[in-house]
Design an enzyme around this catalytic site. Sequence first.
Site, PDB file in Angstrom:
ATOM      1  CB  CYS A   1      -0.966  -0.026   1.172  1.00 35.84           C
ATOM      2  SG  CYS A   1      -0.196  -0.191   2.791  1.00 35.84           S
TER       3      CYS A   1
ATOM      4  NE  ARG B   1      -3.724   2.530   2.782  1.00 40.82           N
ATOM      5  CZ  ARG B   1      -3.771   3.458   1.847  1.00 40.82           C
ATOM      6  NH1 ARG B   1      -4.911   3.718   1.241  1.00 40.82           N
ATOM      7  NH2 ARG B   1      -2.697   4.140   1.505  1.00 40.82           N
TER       8      ARG B   1
END
Lengths: 141, 286
Positions: free
Chosen positions: B240, B245
């Site tokens: 990410c 994430r």
Amino acid sequence: MDRQAQIEFLLDHYENPRNRGKIEDPDITMSWGNPGCGDVLTLYLKIDEAERIVDISFEGEGCTVSQASASILTEKLQGQPLAYAENLTPDDITNWVGREITFSRPRCALLALDTLKIALKEYRRPHPRPLFPSEGEGSKG
Amino acid sequence: MSYARPDVLVETSWVAEHLNDPSVRIVESDEDVLLYEQGHIPGAVKIDWFTELQHPSKRDFVTKEEFERLMSEKGISNDTVVVFYGDKHNWYAAYTFWLFRYFGHDDKKLKIMNGGRKKWLDEGRPLSKEVPSFPKTVYHAKDPDPAIRAFRDEVFASLNRSDRVLIDVRSPKEYTGELIHMPEYPQEGAQRGGHIPGAFNIPWAQAVNPDDSTFKPAEELRRLYESYGITPEKEIIAYCRIGERSSHTWFVLTYLLGYPKVKNYDGSWTEWGNLVNVPIKKGPEP
């Protein structure tokens, strides 16, 4: 201010935000946000003919740091000359919000300042900065 | 179809029944760094990604010894069952889970509270502002596990390989290159926008139900990833912006779908988008 006091200061601004809401007939409205983490902010400013911020408020959603920083910023800018706002730096925010918090969440802590800078840039398009400062705003010499 | 490892998830009701269980430590890890202070699950400790898990100078995580020290301070032993929860669909909770695995905590003793902080609050369960303290433990971490972490050279070597798949879990606008983080923040920004060529864009939050932050059913998750040709026999690298994430996607693929070869590239876009002379793709196509 030690870390605990700094955290309590920020939580107070988050839980009891100053200048939250929309003001009537703002001269500047600017929305900005951080992609990825979902912090969004709208700043409203009213500027008088002497280029003084006569009112400033914000609306927004996001993390504690981003919203508390907006509350702190608007409190500091009420009644200030526009030039004061234009000269604010990330260091000023760091001093207000706390170095450790700013370091850990720079984008959140600086979202309000960033939004302000973009707002003022937009404002300056039709309101260029005076070449010579008006009386009382220049150097005292 | 059920999750590959259903034991890694516990429900809020299970946590409520184990608040005073000495063999369980509840850990809150949030994206919002001041959320824990506003109230947390009674007895939960906070693990702060920014002040406790990052190396103080270089871009890396804490060392094995520092991790051991942190575990000791939090009252976590090698036998402790650790239950993670947090804000934003357990985004940082998954990141912390990943790091515990990286340092070799037995994954039969690692769990995520399904639905995270949001579900706990939505159900009207209690919060406390009292910060608990626990007796210090002796904790023995293992050497970092290279099987779950990818570095840039490996990512570079993965370009154009059909047996490896890259997943970019950022938002579509970050993927296309329309948005990059602002240059005023070099510690989190990137010089260039776009994505690693060949990477599929599957935003991480597609794995959760937005209403209650719980994970989607296994069948739905499998359909989602298989629609991109992401199947269990492949080597998968998720990335990410800084690796948080993508650790959520790593968790979903590894534990909910049982894919055996999944890595998190925590250098992510803030490394790749700053590297000199590496290929970058702009636009919506992989």
